[in-house]
Design an enzyme around this catalytic site. Sequence first.
Site, PDB file in Angstrom:
ATOM      1  N   GLY A 113      53.632 -28.636  18.333  1.00  0.00           N
ATOM      2  CA  GLY A 113      53.404 -27.460  17.488  1.00  0.00           C
ATOM      3  C   GLY A 113      54.680 -26.671  17.249  1.00  0.00           C
ATOM      4  N   CYS A 114      55.482 -26.537  18.280  1.00  0.00           N
ATOM      5  CA  CYS A 114      56.733 -25.774  18.168  1.00  0.00           C
ATOM      6  C   CYS A 114      57.719 -26.489  17.258  1.00  0.00           C
ATOM      7  CB  CYS A 114      57.324 -25.540  19.553  1.00  0.00           C
ATOM      8  SG  CYS A 114      56.183 -24.621  20.620  1.00  0.00           S
ATOM      9  N   THR A 115      57.713 -27.805  17.299  1.00  0.00           N
ATOM     10  CA  THR A 115      58.580 -28.585  16.417  1.00  0.00           C
ATOM     11  C   THR A 115      58.128 -28.438  14.968  1.00  0.00           C
ATOM     12  OG1 THR A 115      59.100 -30.132  18.189  1.00  0.00           O
ATOM     13  CG2 THR A 115      59.450 -30.902  15.926  1.00  0.00           C
ATOM     14  N   LYS A 169      57.288 -23.589  23.710  1.00  0.00           N
ATOM     15  CA  LYS A 169      58.173 -24.536  24.393  1.00  0.00           C
ATOM     16  C   LYS A 169      58.907 -25.409  23.380  1.00  0.00           C
ATOM     17  CE  LYS A 169      59.513 -26.842  28.132  1.00  0.00           C
ATOM     18  NZ  LYS A 169      60.808 -26.363  28.573  1.00  0.00           N
ATOM     19  N   ALA A 201      59.272 -24.955  13.778  1.00  0.00           N
ATOM     20  CA  ALA A 201      60.721 -24.913  13.560  1.00  0.00           C
ATOM     21  C   ALA A 201      61.121 -25.732  12.338  1.00  0.00           C
ATOM     22  CB  ALA A 201      61.450 -25.421  14.801  1.00  0.00           C
TER      23      ALA A 201
END
Length: 164
Positions: free
Chosen positions: A62-64, A57, A67
């Site tokens: 975690g995704c940030t 998401k 990225a």
Amino acid sequence: MILAAACSVFGAARVAGEALEIGRNVPVVEAKTQANATVKLNEVAANGWALVYFYPKADTPGCTKQACSLRDAYEELTSRNVKVFGVSTDTVGEQKAFADKFKLPFTLLADKDAAVVKAFGVPTMRGDSFAKRQAFLFKDGKLVWRDLKASTDQQAADVLKVVK
């Protein structure tokens, strides 16, 4: 731990199919970018290096981290001719907001119908709502490396070890 937290929030992971095996071609699949342009992965990843990484998401912790790891190493990645594509089941608008907020210089793909997720055999959570964190590195259209438990803050370092 972050994935465990995501699983408790999003539901247990389920396998969409078998993950791509080393030596396989880039799947013939397309998706919209954060700029609403259509990208055919098999065409853009046919020559040179291409990293296709999946995350649950946009704009979550975690995704940030994942990225931003790639953003911070983007100059080195591109100097080694690595094209980067981030994929989640977010909308085009959500991908654009994520890219703008964190100044992500690479392409994000909005895979709302999970076509890319399924083509790569990436497990999902909550039906097809969230992709599990995984990464696939191609050289001239062939899979040479995969990380089925992709790191968040070490994603770029892991990829650079392979391309060096």
